[in-house]
Design a protein around this motif. Structure first.
Motif, PDB file in Angstrom:
ATOM      1  N   GLU A 685       6.529  -9.377   0.078  1.00 39.85           N
ATOM      2  CA  GLU A 685       7.785  -8.806   0.554  1.00 39.85           C
ATOM      3  C   GLU A 685       8.759  -8.537  -0.592  1.00 39.85           C
ATOM      4  O   GLU A 685       9.675  -7.720  -0.476  1.00 39.85           O
ATOM      5  CB  GLU A 685       8.407  -9.743   1.601  1.00 39.85           C
ATOM      6  N   ASP A 686       8.574  -9.209  -1.746  1.00 43.33           N
ATOM      7  CA  ASP A 686       9.482  -8.971  -2.878  1.00 43.33           C
ATOM      8  C   ASP A 686       9.078  -7.755  -3.707  1.00 43.33           C
ATOM      9  O   ASP A 686       9.682  -7.484  -4.743  1.00 43.33           O
ATOM     10  CB  ASP A 686       9.598 -10.220  -3.762  1.00 43.33           C
ATOM     11  N   CYS A 865       6.295  -0.698   5.165  1.00 47.01           N
ATOM     12  CA  CYS A 865       5.235  -1.691   5.010  1.00 47.01           C
ATOM     13  C   CYS A 865       5.828  -2.904   4.303  1.00 47.01           C
ATOM     14  O   CYS A 865       6.916  -2.829   3.725  1.00 47.01           O
ATOM     15  CB  CYS A 865       4.046  -1.141   4.230  1.00 47.01           C
ATOM     16  N   ILE A 866       5.107  -4.008   4.378  1.00 44.61           N
ATOM     17  CA  ILE A 866       5.565  -5.224   3.705  1.00 44.61           C
ATOM     18  C   ILE A 866       5.765  -4.923   2.216  1.00 44.61           C
ATOM     19  O   ILE A 866       4.865  -4.404   1.561  1.00 44.61           O
ATOM     20  CB  ILE A 866       4.525  -6.361   3.872  1.00 44.61           C
ATOM     21  N   GLY A 867       6.941  -5.228   1.720  1.00 43.04           N
ATOM     22  CA  GLY A 867       7.208  -5.091   0.290  1.00 43.04           C
ATOM     23  C   GLY A 867       7.735  -3.741  -0.133  1.00 43.04           C
ATOM     24  O   GLY A 867       8.147  -3.572  -1.281  1.00 43.04           O
ATOM     25  N   THR A 869      10.459  -1.827   0.731  1.00 40.59           N
ATOM     26  CA  THR A 869      11.884  -1.704   0.396  1.00 40.59           C
ATOM     27  C   THR A 869      12.176  -2.343  -0.960  1.00 40.59           C
ATOM     28  O   THR A 869      12.826  -1.743  -1.824  1.00 40.59           O
ATOM     29  CB  THR A 869      12.741  -2.366   1.485  1.00 40.59           C
ATOM     30  N   MET A 870      11.679  -3.542  -1.143  1.00 40.28           N
ATOM     31  CA  MET A 870      12.004  -4.250  -2.382  1.00 40.28           C
ATOM     32  C   MET A 870      11.294  -3.630  -3.586  1.00 40.28           C
ATOM     33  O   MET A 870      11.765  -3.740  -4.720  1.00 40.28           O
ATOM     34  CB  MET A 870      11.649  -5.730  -2.245  1.00 40.28           C
TER      35      MET A 870
END
Lengths: 977, 91, 181
Positions: A685-686, A865-867, A869-870
């Motif tokens: 997510e990071d 998806c997971i990650g 945005t970051m």
């Protein structure tokens, strides 16, 4: 000296044992301490620092002096308390910390130097020059001070761990504990009763007392036989509860093998129990404390309760003329018991002016013992009173400074004990351990009657909490003698008055600490080492605290206590780590091809818990490189077979499976056709890369994901989290199928030739293009075939149910052999993936982004998806990032190393000039030189430039050219063709 | 330490994998802005007292569990399935 | 064409008899993981009754009998042991063949509970863990499924690749228990 007719030992069972090379006789039921005292052996050890002669002080696990080494060779066990060790025929014990012998210890010179070796001596003396501490001072000090030594060999003993569960755990089987267990057991509760002694009964075994008109030992044996006949009771003797933990969990150490002469194969020396109890009752009793006075540490000086225990339980008197010294009524009991047994009592010295009278021995009221004589054993004492000093000849002095409730376990969850002026001791605070009741002497109740009542009451309270009704219980008749005590911690006077016998701490050391302003009890403890030995100050902490309180002008409760932490008594690391020796350390995971690989003499390499073949040597090959180079060459020119079953395989099904995959992968899987596989990239997510792998679509709602071997567990956990925690709305089900399938890579130009003949129909490019997948019938078995490649060659992966794995691997190898191919291992696999620039966790090590590895285009712009945005944050992409590159050596130095750093060719190779680092290297037989993958600032724009690879650890400095990380077949024609 | 898995009952801590604050369940929408995402990914309270964190019953039933516990007394106040916690919030 | 030869997970390792306890490999037949789709639990249970004569088990429980059994296998998952799953089940649940994924052994005898107390961190008292009860837990460091199949008999499952370690750990515990007698 043994007294005829006394004691609970079995005189029909003589036992012969050896101490310091001399044979002695004892009886079944003896401890090493009682047997040595019966043989008039008084000197049993030397003290830690000053090598003072020391004898047995106590009769229990709190013993500070009588530490011995039991056994020989690798199995020798140091620092065994002679008061706990039961004797058996053939037992061999040795004294410790003496040279050359116990009676003539040359290190005793330390004692003469005592004026220089007091508390703080080392800190003040060995300060300069600082480098001398490690090289000179510390080794010398360590050699001179110490306890027993380990053998230095691998411990051959077996240790075991075990779990137990109960409604009520009762800790201590004295009158209070036995009563608590009886009441709870009769009410139907599941009870575990533990006691550290070899025989249950506690002080009832050591005292001359009656319960319900019979001797206490008879009464307790009757109760124990009732308990042992009940299915809901488990009695655990020789078991010490060493710690109390959260959630009603207790640690307990059971001594299983220590008392046995012949140990059956497989018998553990100790079992480390974890006991989970809904409620508990602490009935751990109390420990007697000595009084400090000059030369109070000579062999023959013991606690008064211990003298009584040796007399009543073991029929032993530790001297011919016994004197008793105390500040409380309990001391008188010792004199009375000795007198009744026909022992000469030289006198009773009671510091109280109002001490009770006695007949049969002189009572010195308001008097104190101020000094002693006797080099290797007590010969006389000096009695000081208002009328002056008297000398009294005696060879055994029984001291009682009062009793300390054994509060330790109640403090393990950070509670502090409470000072009680009535008994001049700490008692447990009421809420120390949730669910724990405290009963008997450890709550400060010192009469047998009060122990029995408190035990029963604690059981009733526990039963109520358990929702069980307690039957009416008759409390047995027992003595309810009063216990009066007056403060006496140390007898005033010159010379060394010992507090902590095990760490050689004197009254004046504590005073010195206060003088130097170490007034906090925790500071005093560390400055003097008071209470820091293996007995953790069980005999001495309260007295030391009282002395500190006195010299600092505070009351004892205001001075505070040090913190009690687990374990209550020493626990071998081997016991805590029980089960983890050797093969028990971690599970071994073997692939189905393991036996066949071992037959081909492949050395194994660990990958997580898996064992995978490194390479498959053939005759004539003497180094791994020779085998590896041949295997790479083989795959590039003919065909190779490799077990890839260890990759994580996750079966994902459900109407929302595609949507779920779109959410966990950066790229899109909902558009994947049935019968095709696609490479996928997963972020945390990071925004950093988590894992990669191929996922195949087996049906409209059915996918098969693969993960890297090492990350299989992490990915499964992640998928479960994303589903349960973030998208429970999705109708998707996941289960690992890693173990269901044995999967083999068949790679190389002749891979299709190898496989053709195994299936119903031959493979064609039209039906099996690159990245195709689907079911196949392989030799009558339903399997799965994937046309995927980690080597860059035309390759397949073939999976069959694991039971056929061994058979299929042998079949594939036989066919490969006829084609000039064979098996290849992890080394060749790694070389080929580096040649192709394929990443592993060496590259996606947790700090790289999709941008860094050149895959930013795989992060779809059309969906979340997971990650994602970051990953779009400033700083996670751009020219400043270290980007994946390849390196070819172009200077004189041709060796490249992983972990080396990269610098501009003209820069100094220092940290501020760092441009990147190397993650993977290999010698490429295909290219004829070493290759490296690594990360370089703005690397993708720097292909063709020269950089320095500097390995400061291995002292290498190689000039390299920055190149495309895909060294071999950059267009991928070989895999597709 | 013992955790009551909503499926399996009270179990030893060794069966569980510890993840961290239950904040991880409250994932912002993609365009929630930098502050929301920074808070979600990076910012964590460290309370002396009641806290909620996530545990995975890894060697048990594979449930993600929200454990409410007191960091001072070590008391465990509640154990709930993460998927149930989530369904209370509209998705 | 030659046939592929099947090899059971514990081949060459079992049976063992130590003290009063025996350890043997179970040929469990077909193992199928059944994971119901959303809202299909009741329909799936009816289909399971119709097809195989037993309902879906509740958490920590089993249904069926020796040779044909459904055991609860974790969150949202049941393992059907014995028969090939009826195809109607696929309407209500994801079905996954796991016949080769697990080593299945049976520990039986007077010392069985004592042996398992050395390996499992769960409460196995007869009042708490009765015949037909099952648990997902860890055996030493391995994910495991434990089912009480008799008063003194347990079915133990770990991943196939760990069969050697399973037998090692059980054998060590069996020896420790036997040596105390």
């Amino acid at each position: 000296m043994r007294i005829a007719g006394k004691g609970l030992i079995d005189r029909s069972k003589p036992v012969r044992f050896v101490f310091d090379g001399v044979g002695y006789d004892g009886f079944a039921g003896d401890t090493l301490a009682s047997a040595l005292l019966a043989n008039d052996v008084r000197l049993v050890g030397r003290s830690f620092k000053y090598h003072r002669p020391r004898g047995v002080l106590t009769s229990g696990s709190e013993e500070p002096n009588a530490l011995v080494t039991v056994g020989n060779g690798a199995a020798a066990e140091p620092n065994v308390r002679a008061t706990v060790q039961e004797i058996y025929t053939g037992l061999e014990a040795k004294s410790q910390n003496r040279w050359p012998s116990l009676s003539m210890d040359l290190m005793a010179a330390n004692d003469l130097a005592a004026p220089f070796l007091g508390a703080g001596f080392y800190y003040k003396t060995f300060m300069w020059p600082s480098q001398f501490w490690e090289k000179l001072y510390e080794p010398i000090i360590r050699r001179a001070a110490g306890l027993g030594a380990l053998s230095g060999e691998s411990n051959p003993d077996k240790y075991e761990r075990a779990y137990a569960f109960c409604d009520l755990l009762v800790i201590g089987a004295g009158p209070a504990g036995v009563m608590a267990a009886l009441v709870a057991a009769r009410a139907g509760a599941d009870v575990i009763l533990v006691d550290e002694d070899s025989r249950m009964g506690g002080r009832l075994l050591a005292e001359n007392c009656e319960i319900d008109g019979v001797p206490g030992v008879i009464w307790v044996d009757r109760v124990l036989s009732e308990l042992s006949a009940m299915d809901n009771v488990r009695l655990m003797s020789r078991t010490t509860v060493t710690g109390a933990y959260d959630g009603g969990t207790f640690a307990a150490l059971e001594r299983v093998g220590h008392h046995r002469a012949a140990r059956h194969a497989g018998l553990p020396l100790e079992t480390f129990w974890r006991i989970v109890a809904k409620r508990s009752v602490l009935a751990a009793g109390a420990l007697e404390r000595p009084v400090a006075f000059r030369n109070n540490d000579r062999p023959g000086i013991m606690t008064a309760g211990a003298v009584r225990a040796y007399l009543n339980r073991w029929g032993v008197v530790p001297g011919q003329k016994v004197a008793v010294f105390g500040n409380n009524d309990d001391a008188h009991r010792t004199a009375r018991d000795l007198l009744a047994a026909g022992v000469h009592v030289a006198g009773l010295i009671d510091s109280r002016h109002n001490a009770p009278d006695a007949t049969g021995f002189p009572v010195y009221k308001g008097a104190m013992v101020s000094d002693t004589t006797g080099r290797r054993g007590l010969e006389s004492i000096t009695i000081r009173s208002v009328s002056g000093e008297d000398k009294l000849a005696t060879d055994c002095l029984a001291i009682s400074g009062g009793w300390n409730p054994t509060v330790h376990l109640t403090c393990h969850l950070n509670s502090r004990p409470v000072w009680c002026d009535d008994i001049l001791a700490f008692v447990p605070s009421p809420s120390g351990v949730p669910g724990m009741g405290v009963a008997g002497a450890c709550s400060g109740a010192f009469s047998t009657d009060r122990c029995l009542r408190e035990g029963a009451a604690a059981a009733v309270a526990a039963l109520e909490a358990l929702g069980k009704s307690a039957p009416k219980t008759q409390i047995p008749d027992a003595e309810d003698a009063p216990y009066a005590i007056a403060p006496l911690w140390a007898v005033p006077g010159r010379g060394r008055a010992w507090l902590d016998f095990q760490n050689d701490v004197c009254v004046k050391d504590v005073k010195q600490a206060a003088v130097e302003n170490f007034r906090s009890v925790e500071h005093m403890k560390r400055y003097t080492t008071q209470g820091m030995a293996t007995d953790q100050g069980k005999n001495s902490n309260v007295a030391a605290l009282a002395i500190l309180a006195d010299v600092t002008g505070r009351a004892i409760p205001d001075t505070g206590t040090t913190t009690f932490r687990p374990p209550f008594s020493p626990v071998a690391i081997a016991a805590m780590g029980a089960g983890a020796q050797g093969k028990g350390f971690a599970p071994e995971r073997f692939t189905t091809s393991h036996a066949a690989s071992v037959e081909r003499k492949a050395p194994m390499i660990e990958a997580g818990l898996w064992y995978r073949p490194s390479y498959f040597p053939v005759p004539g090959e003497t180094t791994w490189r020779q085998s590896c180079d041949r295997e790479v060459d083989m795959v590039r020119h003919t065909v190779g077979v490799c077990d890839v079953s260890t990759l994580g395989k996750i079966d994902i099904q459900g109407p929302d499976a595609a949507e779920f995959l779109d959410f966990v992968y950066t790229n899109t899987f909902s558009t994947l056709k049935i019968g095709r596989a696609r490479y996928g990239l997963m972020l945390r997510e990071d925004g950093h890369v988590m894992d990669d792998g191929t996922t195949a679509r087996l049906g409209a709602h059915h996918f098969l994901m693969t993960t890297t071997t090492a990350a299989a567990g992490q990915v499964m956990r992640h998928l479960d989290f994303v589903h349960q925690g973030l998208r429970p709305d999705l109708d998707v089900a996941m289960v690992s199928v890693t173990e269901q399938w044995a999967q083999f890579a068949i790679a190389g130009p002749k891979s299709r030739e190898l496989l053709n003949g195994l299936f119903d129909a031959d493979l064609t490019d039209a039906e099996w293009p690159f990245m195709a997948c689907g079911p196949v019938q392989v030799m009558g078995v339903r399997g799965r075939l994937f046309r995927i490649s980690f080597s860059g060659e035309h390759a397949y992966e073939l999976a069959v149910p694991s039971r056929y794995g061994d058979s299929l691997f042998r079949t594939l190898l036989a066919r490969a052999d006829t084609l000039g191919g064979g098996a290849y291992g992890m080394e060749a696999l790694n070389v080929m993936r580096i040649e192709k620039g394929f990443i592993t966790h060496a590259e996606i090590h947790g700090r790289v982004t999709a941008f860094d590895i050149g895959m930013e285009r795989m992060v779809s712009s059309k969906k979340d998806c997971i990650g994602k945005t970051m990953s779009e944050r400033d700083g996670l992409s751009g020219a400043d990032r270290e980007q994946l590159i390849g390196l070819n050596p172009v200077g004189a130095v041709k060796q490249l190393t992983a972990g080396a750093h990269l610098f501009n060719a003209d820069d100094d190779p220092v940290r501020v000039n760092d441009q990147g680092y190397v993650t993977s290297v290999a010698y490429s037989p295909t290219m004829g030189h070493m290759l490296a993958l690594g990360f370089l600032k703005n690397g993708r724009a720097r292909h063709g430039q020269k950089v320095r690879m500097v390995d400061h650890l291995r002292d290498l400095d190689a000039l390299c050219e920055v190149v495309n990380p895909v060294f071999f077949d950059p267009d991928g024609e070989r895999a597709r063709g | 330490m013992r955790i009551t898995c909503p499926f399996c009952g009270e179990r030893d801590r060794r069966e569980f994998y510890y993840q961290g604050a239950a904040v991880a369940l409250e994932r912002p929408v993609a365009d929630a802005g930098e502050e929301a995402w920074d808070a979600y990914v990076h910012l964590r309270d460290n309370p002396a007292g009641v806290t909620k964190d996530l545990w995975y019953h890894e060697s048990g039933c594979s449930s993600w569990i929200v454990v409410t516990r007191n960091t001072v007394t070590h008391e465990i106040l509640d154990c709930t399935l993460a998927c149930d916690t989530k369904s209370e919030v509209s998705i | 064409m030659a046939e592929l030869i099947a090899r059971p997970p514990c081949q060459g390792l079992l049976p063992l008899e130590i003290g009063t306890t025996t350890l043997s490999e179970t040929d469990a037949g077909v193992l199928t993981s059944i994971m119901p789709f959303k809202g299909q639990e009741a329909a799936l249970s009816e289909a399971l009754i119709a097809a195989h004569g037993m309902a879906m088990p509740a958490a920590n429980r089993t249904t069926g009998r020796a040779g044909i059994r459904a055991i609860w296998f974790g969150r949202g998952q049941v393992l059907l042991i014995g028969p090939s799953p009826h195809e109607a089940l696929a309407w209500y649940a994801a079905l996954t063949d796991q016949s080769d994924a697990w080593a299945v052994v049976r520990l039986e005898g007077a010392g069985a509970v004592d042996v398992l107390a050395r390996l499992l961190p769960i409460d196995l008292r007869a009042t708490q863990f009765k015949r037909g009860h099952t648990a997902r837990t860890e055996l030493m460091h391995m994910m495991a499924s434990i089912t009480r199949v008799g008063d003194q008999a347990f079915q133990i499952m770990v991943f196939r690749s760990m069969a050697t370690t399973l037998v090692h750990d059980l054998k060590t515990a069996m020896e420790g228990v036997a040596a105390r007698r």
